[in-house]
Design an enzyme around this catalytic site. Structure first.
Site, PDB file in Angstrom:
ATOM      1  N   ASP A   9      -3.449   7.416   2.521  1.00 53.32           N
ATOM      2  CA  ASP A   9      -3.826   8.702   1.953  1.00 53.32           C
ATOM      3  C   ASP A   9      -3.910   9.666   3.150  1.00 53.32           C
ATOM      4  O   ASP A   9      -3.991   9.232   4.304  1.00 53.32           O
ATOM      5  CB  ASP A   9      -5.189   8.550   1.255  1.00 53.32           C
ATOM      6  CG  ASP A   9      -5.777   9.876   0.842  1.00 53.32           C
ATOM      7  OD1 ASP A   9      -5.039  10.690   0.247  1.00 53.32           O
ATOM      8  OD2 ASP A   9      -6.978  10.118   1.116  1.00 53.32           O
ATOM      9  N   ASP A  11      -5.736  13.334   3.150  1.00 53.81           N
ATOM     10  CA  ASP A  11      -7.014  14.051   3.255  1.00 53.81           C
ATOM     11  C   ASP A  11      -8.174  13.064   3.291  1.00 53.81           C
ATOM     12  O   ASP A  11      -8.406  12.342   2.324  1.00 53.81           O
ATOM     13  CB  ASP A  11      -7.203  14.976   2.041  1.00 53.81           C
ATOM     14  CG  ASP A  11      -6.202  16.131   2.018  1.00 53.81           C
ATOM     15  OD1 ASP A  11      -6.032  16.777   3.062  1.00 53.81           O
ATOM     16  OD2 ASP A  11      -5.606  16.386   0.960  1.00 53.81           O
TER      17      ASP A  11
END
Ligand code: BG6
Ligand code: MG
Length: 231
Positions: A9, A11
């Protein structure tokens, strides 16, 4: 079974942009009279821009009062403010442990993917100086369902040419862990509040190729043990 790929991922895992999303949403929400706090922000992690706006409107009891046209305007304003905030990112904004982990994975020929629903992902990777470090980045423009749906992780696996069962996903959001688990990859959670992560680490600083490999071997030992015992 060999570990073939690690899918990140963005963020909250590669860099700490969750707070910048929060500041931008807070500004937009206050303009329409909605107060949001860090607890609401927690529920927005891994959720697309329009779905995040929907949740904020619901939190403020305003989902019936704001039509599609105004929603698009609010989302565009939020993004303009967020993009302004992104100007503060630089290569030093990469979270601890991530740059060495990427180098180790490349050295061991383990493929590296990105599964972020952020439409700003290419801009962020450029600002961090990491654009060349990912073998495949799933394109958020082509994704129709936010996490916890596994769509973006499955797109990353496909782009990397690896079966989900040969991959590890790394996430900081509950929706992200649920998406990884639904895609049948092994999940690594960053943070203390996450449920159902196969491995939970307090911070990205604890990540290393060695730690991921020993986690992989432990899990696969457990899995083959269960198969032998017929469980
Ligand atoms: C995710 C964030 O990575 O991207 C969410 O966790 C955000 O908070 C989503 O809403 C979409 O980001 P963007 O940059 O397309 O608005
Ligand atoms: Mg995240």
């Amino acid at each position: 079974m060999k570990l073939q790929a690690v899918i990140f991922d963005l963020d909250g895992v590669v860099t700490d942009t969750a707070h910048l999303h929060f500041l931008a949403w807070q500004r937009i929400a206050s303009e329409i009279g909605i107060v949001i706090d860090e607890q609401i922000n927690e529920q927005l992690k891994g959720i697309s821009r329009m779905d995040s706006l929907e949740r904020i409107l619901r939190h403020g009891g305003m989902e019936q009062r704001i039509g599609q046209q105004q929603r698009l305007q609010l989302a565009a304003q939020k993004n303009a403010f967020y993009v302004e905030l992104l100007q503060q990112l630089h290569p030093g904004s990469v979270l601890p442990g991530i740059a060495p982990l990427l180098a180790e994975l490349h050295a061991k020929h383990i493929r590296v993917g990105l599964a972020s629903v952020s439409l700003n992902a290419p801009r962020i990777l450029n600002a961090l100086g990491l654009a060349g470090q990912f073998d495949f980045c799933a394109d958020a423009n082509t994704i129709s369902r936010s996490k916890p749906d596994p769509e973006i992780f499955l797109a990353a696996c496909e782009g990397l040419g690896c079966a989900p069962a040969n991959c590890i996903g790394i996430e900081d959001a509950q929706a992200g862990i649920d998406a990884i688990n639904a895609s049948h990859m092994l999940s690594v959670g960053i943070g203390s509040q996450l449920k159902h992560a196969d491995l939970l680490l307090a911070s990205t600083a604890e990540l290393s190729e060695l730690c991921l490999q020993s986690f992989w071997l432990t899990k696969h030992g457990e899995l083959s043990g269960r198969v032998k015992e017929g469980k």
